[in-house]
Design an enzyme around this catalytic site. Sequence first.
Site, short mmCIF file in Angstrom:
data_model
loop_
_atom_site.label_atom_id
_atom_site.label_comp_id
_atom_site.label_asym_id
_atom_site.label_seq_id
_atom_site.Cartn_x
_atom_site.Cartn_y
_atom_site.Cartn_z
N GLY A 45 0.58 -1.33 0.20
CA GLY A 45 -0.32 0.20 -0.08
C GLY A 45 0.90 1.44 0.17
N GLN A 50 3.15 9.86 1.10
CA GLN A 50 3.93 9.32 0.90
C GLN A 50 5.03 9.31 -0.14
OE1 GLN A 50 2.43 5.44 1.90
NE2 GLN A 50 4.06 5.62 3.27
N CYS A 93 6.07 -0.40 7.74
CA CYS A 93 5.07 1.33 7.05
C CYS A 93 6.43 1.69 5.77
CB CYS A 93 5.03 2.08 7.17
SG CYS A 93 4.49 3.58 6.63
N LEU A 94 6.29 1.72 4.84
CA LEU A 94 7.34 1.97 3.96
C LEU A 94 8.07 3.55 4.26
CD1 LEU A 94 6.20 0.90 0.01
CD2 LEU A 94 7.42 -0.08 1.69
N HIS A 135 -4.62 1.06 7.70
CA HIS A 135 -2.97 2.03 7.78
C HIS A 135 -2.99 3.28 6.70
CE1 HIS A 135 0.85 1.50 7.82
NE2 HIS A 135 1.01 2.63 6.79
N GLU A 136 -3.55 3.37 5.60
CA GLU A 136 -3.37 3.97 4.25
C GLU A 136 -4.01 5.86 4.82
OE1 GLU A 136 -0.70 3.83 2.23
OE2 GLU A 136 -0.45 1.30 2.90
N HIS A 139 -2.77 7.47 7.06
CA HIS A 139 -1.02 8.33 6.71
C HIS A 139 -2.31 9.48 5.53
CE1 HIS A 139 2.06 6.79 6.20
NE2 HIS A 139 2.28 5.47 5.85
#
Length: 183
Positions: A45, A50, A93-94, A135-136, A139
């Site tokens: 994701g 990001q 998480c990236l 999660h996204e 963000h």
Amino acid sequence: MAVMEIVHYGDPILRKKCNLVKNFSRLDGLLNDIFDTMYEAEGIGLAANQVGLDMNLFVVDVTHTEEAEKPYVFINGEIITKIGEKMPYKEGCLSIPGIAVEISRPEKIILKYQTPDENWHEEEFGGLLSKAIQHEIDHLNGIFIIDHLSKVEKMKYKDELNALVENTQKNRIAKSNHKGFVL
Ligand code: QAP
Ligand code: CO
């Protein structure tokens, strides 16, 4: 194919609530680049902020789990209902590379969202797809996985997080110098 730069913990755009998408023209190229970036980083994701974009959209691909048959694009998404018990799951998480923490989130959600054709949808999601969406969405509201931890738990990651912030700040200064900006 264009891989963008993924911004890390410490970059102010990741603490911003992202703007709703109003202009749907020219989204296709951008979405392609966001997918390329996510695949290159081996993520499941990725949210627009990001990659430095202040836009309320994200992509998710969990096709490897066989609980989804296609990659998804979610624009202007909003969780309408949370369903079921909170289930713990270890999330990475990236934007916080190398850190993974157990987080409890509701099992299922009903999400209202737009697709790139501007159509609205209301759909129930469960499993890993539900976790990734939550999660996204976090963000896009400036929330990180570590924000779900208790103070004591978060302390365990203090050094790693401080190092990330320092690195992000160095990077931003290097880039602004390169572009001739004055900070
Ligand atoms: C969000 O995160 C997510 O630290 C997507 O070294 C994760 O794709 C939602 C990644 C789990 C639900 C469950 C992180 C790859 C990828 C790393 C990611 C890393 C390599 C994270
Ligand atoms: Co993330």
